[in-house]
Design a protein around this motif. Structure first.
Motif, PDB file in Angstrom:
ATOM      1  N   THR A  76      54.334 -29.486  23.976  1.00 50.61           N
ATOM      2  CA  THR A  76      53.665 -30.029  23.062  1.00 50.61           C
ATOM      3  C   THR A  76      52.572 -29.792  22.085  1.00 50.61           C
ATOM      4  OG1 THR A  76      53.918 -32.161  23.980  1.00 50.61           O
ATOM      5  CG2 THR A  76      53.281 -32.788  22.335  1.00 50.61           C
ATOM      6  N   MET A  77      51.386 -29.295  22.296  1.00 47.49           N
ATOM      7  CA  MET A  77      50.463 -28.999  21.699  1.00 47.49           C
ATOM      8  C   MET A  77      50.845 -27.639  20.579  1.00 47.49           C
ATOM      9  SD  MET A  77      47.057 -29.317  23.689  1.00 47.49           S
ATOM     10  CE  MET A  77      45.890 -28.839  22.331  1.00 47.49           C
ATOM     11  N   LEU A  78      51.465 -26.543  21.403  1.00 44.82           N
ATOM     12  CA  LEU A  78      52.542 -25.777  21.280  1.00 44.82           C
ATOM     13  C   LEU A  78      53.357 -26.362  19.474  1.00 44.82           C
ATOM     14  CD1 LEU A  78      52.135 -23.093  23.504  1.00 44.82           C
ATOM     15  CD2 LEU A  78      51.311 -23.121  21.412  1.00 44.82           C
ATOM     16  N   LEU A  79      54.088 -26.810  20.503  1.00 43.07           N
ATOM     17  CA  LEU A  79      55.063 -27.178  18.766  1.00 43.07           C
ATOM     18  C   LEU A  79      54.516 -27.541  17.942  1.00 43.07           C
ATOM     19  CD1 LEU A  79      57.884 -28.959  21.247  1.00 43.07           C
ATOM     20  CD2 LEU A  79      58.003 -26.871  19.733  1.00 43.07           C
ATOM     21  N   THR A  80      53.310 -29.130  17.816  1.00 45.30           N
ATOM     22  CA  THR A  80      52.866 -28.492  16.255  1.00 45.30           C
ATOM     23  C   THR A  80      51.518 -27.968  16.025  1.00 45.30           C
ATOM     24  OG1 THR A  80      51.078 -29.831  17.687  1.00 45.30           O
ATOM     25  CG2 THR A  80      52.750 -31.154  17.751  1.00 45.30           C
ATOM     26  N   LEU A  81      51.736 -26.900  16.040  1.00 44.58           N
ATOM     27  CA  LEU A  81      50.666 -26.214  16.021  1.00 44.58           C
ATOM     28  C   LEU A  81      51.019 -25.335  14.527  1.00 44.58           C
ATOM     29  CD1 LEU A  81      48.196 -24.316  16.103  1.00 44.58           C
ATOM     30  CD2 LEU A  81      49.697 -22.574  17.571  1.00 44.58           C
TER      31      LEU A  81
END
Length: 179
Positions: A174-179
Motif C-alpha cells: 500500500t505504501m509503495l503504491l501511494t509513493l
C-alpha cells in the motif's frame, strides 16, 4: 504514504498494532523469535509513523533523512543477522524499502504535499513485485496445517507472527503504491 486520510489512518492503526504485538513477541522464550520480533516491531512502528496522513501532520524536512538513517542502520543489522537465518534477508529488503521511500519523500516536494509522483520508477516496481509475492506466500502459509496443540503463550504463537508479517507486507504494498 501520504494519500487519502481514511486509508492512511487505517494503515497507521494496522502497522502500530502489528508493532505492538511484535513488542509482545520480544518476551518470547525462543531467542530467534525475540530477534526477529525486534526488527518487525521497528518496521511496524516506522511504517505507522510514515503512513500518518499529511492532512493531520506534515513531518519536518529533517524527518525523512532521520527515517533513512534509522532504517539504514536496521538494514546493516539485518545484513549481519542474515548470516544465521535467511528470514533476515526479508528484513533487509524491508529496511531498504523504507530507506528508499524516505529518500523519495525527502526529494519530492509533490509527494510531501500529499501528491505522489506520476511515474513509477524501476525500484518501486521491483519492490512492489517482491512484496506482492511475499504477501501471497505469507497468506498461503496462514492456512492451518493440522489440529492445534497445547496452549502456547501469545508471544510464541506462530500463526499470529505470520499474520503480523502478512499485514506488514500488505501495508508495504500500500505504501509503495501511494509513493
Amino acid at each position: 504514504m501520504h494519500g487519502p486520510a481514511s486509508p492512511g489512518w487505517l494503515l497507521v492503526v494496522v502497522c502500530a498494532a502489528t508493532g505492538a504485538y511484535c513488542l509482545l513477541r520480544m518476551r518470547s522464550g525462543v531467542e530467534e523469535q525475540r530477534r526477529a520480533a525486534g526488527g518487525e516491531a521497528l518496521m511496524g512502528f516506522g511504517m505507522a509513523a510514515m503512513a500518518v496522513p499529511a492532512a493531520a501532520f506534515t513531518p519536518p524536512s529533517w524527518a525523512w533523512p532521520a527515517y533513512a538513517a534509522v532504517f539504514g542502520g536496521a538494514a546493516v543489522h539485518s545484513l549481519w543477522a542474515a548470516r544465521a537465518s535467511t528470514h533476515h534477508l526479508h528484513h533487509l529488503v524491508g529496511a531498504l524499502a523504507m530507506v528508499y521511500m524516505a529518500a523519495v519523500m525527502a526529494a519530492s516536494p509533490a509527494a510531501q504535499a500529499g501528491h505522489g509522483g506520476a511515474d513509477a520508477p524501476l525500484v518501486t516496481g521491483a519492490l512492489l513485485l517482491y512484496f506482492a509475492g511475499y504477501v501471497l506466500l505469507s497468506g498461503a502459509r496462514l492456512v492451518p496445517a493440522g489440529a492445534a496443540g497445547a496452549a502456547v503463550p501469545w508471544g510464541d504463537r506462530p500463526e499470529l507472527a505470520r499474520a503480523c508479517r502478512l499485514s506488514m507486507g500488505i501495508a508495504m504494498v500500500t505504501m509503495l503504491l501511494t509513493l
